[in-house]
Design a protein around this motif. Structure first.
Motif, short mmCIF file in Angstrom:
data_model
loop_
_atom_site.label_atom_id
_atom_site.label_comp_id
_atom_site.label_asym_id
_atom_site.label_seq_id
_atom_site.Cartn_x
_atom_site.Cartn_y
_atom_site.Cartn_z
N THR A 178 0.82 -1.21 0.00
CA THR A 178 0.00 0.00 0.00
C THR A 178 0.85 1.26 0.00
O THR A 178 2.00 1.26 0.44
N LYS A 179 0.27 2.34 -0.49
CA LYS A 179 0.90 3.66 -0.41
C LYS A 179 0.24 4.51 0.67
O LYS A 179 0.48 5.71 0.75
N ALA A 180 -0.59 3.87 1.48
CA ALA A 180 -1.30 4.59 2.53
C ALA A 180 -0.33 5.18 3.55
O ALA A 180 0.74 4.63 3.80
N LYS A 181 -0.73 6.30 4.12
CA LYS A 181 0.07 7.00 5.12
C LYS A 181 -0.57 6.86 6.49
O LYS A 181 -1.77 6.64 6.63
N ALA A 182 0.24 6.99 7.53
CA ALA A 182 -0.24 6.88 8.90
C ALA A 182 -0.71 8.24 9.43
O ALA A 182 -0.02 9.24 9.24
N TRP A 183 -1.85 8.23 10.07
CA TRP A 183 -2.37 9.41 10.77
C TRP A 183 -2.70 9.03 12.21
O TRP A 183 -3.12 7.91 12.48
#
Length: 370
Positions: A249-254
């Motif tokens: 995934t290219k998802a980012k952490a928040w």
């Protein structure tokens, strides 16, 4: 802010004072003119919107809410919320009900998500040309959940369904909102499975942190002033970072929600100077582990609010937030555009001595939950 959780009152009316989000506001144009005349420098202009906001919050005297007010539809509420947010130039992230259509069995919500209501509302915002920054799917349903839980496999399947809705509804629209999930407390196994199975369907993997424990705990100050205790949450940050790095995934952490101590925090602790030791430490830790956005709980509400709930006078952490705005270039009214910074800490007799900021190409956003 999920539609089902919005205040069932008339939300915004420029012609009179109303009550919204538990605080009264009124628009007075002459104050805008006075502020415009007062502030001239580039840095001061950043204060203009802040001071105007506080003037509005401090302008008390809204009429009492009465039960005779008509109950507005979700669409009407969305219209009025959009008017408020557009007025302030703020961005909005809506929370979607992830329990729709499921049945509860021994604490677990089972079955597929019924997306019809969410799809209808998303379509409405597109027809009205509202600028939505993101849609967050669910609230604290991951792992063992809070009140209920949904399996990681089912959650990933539901996120894929939401992505399909996006493909249809936002077809031809260049800037699409983010899909954010799961918005709950970190559970390594659950997050691992969710990230692996959701693939490219999710843009942001969000989690909540209340690592100081309950607000009623009598040992809060001891924990806040103990760097070794504050460092304990590093495993959460590093764990999620490793999961994302090792996945496709290219998802980012928040950090989708963080208030230090849950259940409204603690009076004379969460709203006092000492809370900044937790707050600034966690902001630094967030960036060390590549967290792109940090949502503070809250602007107004509870002892951990940045503004006093009754008077709307800023609490100490509000000024920490403002200091970061002034230190770092490129900040805006609603978030602090902190470039990724290294947080170098020296510890001497349990005192955190210094924090050093360095620039990079990785943006870090600091938002306020309203």
């Amino acid at each position: 802010m999920a539609p089902g959780m919005l205040p069932e009152i008339i939300f915004f009316d420029r012609s009179k004072k109303v009550t919204a989000f538990k605080f009264p506001i009124s628009i007075e144009r002459h104050r805008v003119k006075a502020l415009s005349d007062k502030f001239t420098s580039r840095m001061s202009l950043r204060l203009q919107r802040e001071e105007f906001t506080l003037l509005m919050l401090l302008d008390l005297g809204a009429p009492e809410i009465v039960p005779d007010y008509p109950i507005l539809s979700v669409d009407d509420l969305a219209d009025q919320i959009a008017e408020v947010l557009n007025f302030f130039g703020a961005k909005v992230i809506f929370g979607l009900n992830a329990l729709a259509g499921r049945t509860l069995q021994s604490g677990s919500a089972v079955g597929p998500w019924n997306s019809s209501n969410a799809e209808s509302f998303i379509c409405y915002t597109v027809r009205k040309n509202y600028s939505i920054a993101g849609w967050e799917f669910g609230n604290e349903l991951c792992g063992s959940g809070v009140g209920a839980n949904v399996s990681a496999d089912q959650y990933a399947s539901d996120i894929a369904a939401l992505r399909n809705i996006f493909h249809d509804v936002y077809r031809g629209i260049r800037h699409k909102p983010l899909i954010i999930a799961p918005g709950g407390f970190y559970d390594a196994n659950w997050f691992q499975e969710f990230v692996n199975k959701s693939g490219k369907s999710v843009d942001v993997v969000s989690h909540h942190i209340y690592n100081l424990g309950a607000g009623v705990d009598e040992h809060l100050i001891e924990r806040i002033l103990d760097p070794s205790y504050l460092d304990g949450v590093a495993s959460t940050f590093s764990g999620l970072k490793n999961i994302l790095q090792k996945s496709a995934t290219k998802a980012k952490a928040w950090v989708g929600e963080a208030g230090g101590a849950y259940n409204n925090g603690h009076h004379l602790v969460s709203d006092a100077f000492v809370y900044s030791f937790w707050y600034l430490d966690q902001l630094g830790m967030s960036t060390v582990y590549d967290t792109r956005t940090y949502c503070r709980q809250s602007l107004v509400g509870g002892n951990y609010g940045l503004l006093n709930t009754s008077t709307f006078v800023p609490n100490p952490d509000y000024y920490r937030y403002q200091i970061l705005n002034f230190i770092v270039e490129g900040c805006a009214a609603c978030y602090c555009g902190l470039s990724h910074f290294s947080f170098q800490v020296s510890i001497l007799q349990k005192n955190i001595l210094c924090a050093h900021f360095t620039n990079s190409h990785i943006p870090f956003y600091h938002w306020l939950r309203v």
